[in-house]
Motif scaffolding. Sequence first.
Motif, mmCIF file in Angstrom:
data_model
loop_
_atom_site.group_PDB
_atom_site.id
_atom_site.type_symbol
_atom_site.label_atom_id
_atom_site.label_comp_id
_atom_site.label_asym_id
_atom_site.label_seq_id
_atom_site.Cartn_x
_atom_site.Cartn_y
_atom_site.Cartn_z
ATOM 1 N N GLY A 111 0.807 -1.210 0.000
ATOM 2 C CA GLY A 111 0.000 0.000 0.000
ATOM 3 C C GLY A 111 0.843 1.265 0.000
ATOM 4 O O GLY A 111 2.070 1.220 -0.095
ATOM 5 N N GLU A 112 0.182 2.415 0.113
ATOM 6 C CA GLU A 112 0.893 3.688 0.187
ATOM 7 C C GLU A 112 1.517 3.843 1.582
ATOM 8 O O GLU A 112 0.975 3.323 2.558
ATOM 9 N N PRO A 113 2.636 4.528 1.690
ATOM 10 C CA PRO A 113 3.360 5.324 0.699
ATOM 11 C C PRO A 113 4.523 4.565 0.068
ATOM 12 O O PRO A 113 5.484 5.168 -0.388
ATOM 13 N N TYR A 114 4.465 3.238 0.052
ATOM 14 C CA TYR A 114 5.622 2.443 -0.354
ATOM 15 C C TYR A 114 5.707 2.338 -1.875
ATOM 16 O O TYR A 114 4.697 2.310 -2.576
ATOM 17 N N GLY A 115 6.958 2.284 -2.362
ATOM 18 C CA GLY A 115 7.177 2.223 -3.792
ATOM 19 C C GLY A 115 8.365 3.071 -4.199
ATOM 20 O O GLY A 115 9.263 3.345 -3.390
ATOM 21 N N LEU A 116 8.369 3.526 -5.455
ATOM 22 C CA LEU A 116 9.513 4.225 -6.031
ATOM 23 C C LEU A 116 9.305 5.733 -6.103
ATOM 24 O O LEU A 116 8.170 6.218 -6.154
ATOM 25 N N TYR A 117 10.414 6.448 -6.135
ATOM 26 C CA TYR A 117 10.412 7.889 -6.348
ATOM 27 C C TYR A 117 11.781 8.284 -6.893
ATOM 28 O O TYR A 117 12.818 7.866 -6.366
#
Length: 289
Positions: free
Chosen positions: A253-259
């Motif tokens: 879920g959020e806020p996990y992932g790429l940036y």
Amino acid sequence: MTLGSGEMFVRAQVHPGRQDELNELNESFNQMVEKLHRLIDEVHTSELREKELVIKQRETMLKSMQAQINPHFLYNTLEVINSYAILENVMPISRMATSLAALFRYSITNDSEKVSLYEEMKHVQTYLDIQKERYEHLTVQLQWSWDDLRYIQTLRLTLQPLVENVFRHAYEKHERYPEYIAIQGEPTPKGYRVTIIDHGGGMDASVMEKLNLAFRSSSETEYSLPGKEHDEDHRSGNVGLWNVHQRLRLSFGEPYGLYISSSSSQGTCMEVQLPAIIGGNEDAKNDSC
């Protein structure tokens, strides 16, 4: 609250026992709202099933590709190569054979998809060991605490594709020699941040902006990703980033992932936000690229 306020599922007031036209109209309105609510739920359920089907199809394709390689044959072959290399005192070949065996063993293991960051970083380190044998002047900087990694959760084969992407798109695409890659890890209030830094050719500001916009959006389709049809290699790199991001987002879920925090002709800095297995760390560092 009124319909004009933007609330889609507001109910009209119905007075029990009243038989006037307004009361009947309110009852009809409420029935229409209930039907609309059911239809939206059905559409949402249908979309979820469709997304699950796409994920299962991709998993089936991956397993099919993995099944094409007999692991025992592969490991035995690499062991023979390693033995001959040791006998002939050709240690670079011995190291590469050993690392390659470990790389394949991790890739085709049928354990749970969720792993600790410790396991994934060990795999990335093995991959970089092979790359250092290929590129004699490659500088690799790894900065993290191994103890921290045991308490951070990720998915199998999420970081290694990002590191591989550096060699393919930051260096090879720009016809540059792979000279530098750094991977840094640090606790954050939300979990843990892994930062991948290179000195490659980078990407246009517009491409970086579109990718970050896609990463921030709630959309789960790749159609809005930057990349022209005639530049299939460029788009495939973006799709690769998107697939890693979506796997993390769907699992945690959020806020996990790429940036992507920065990118220019001097290099790119990409961040991966991951969750802690047990709580977070309030003593997080605030510095980044």
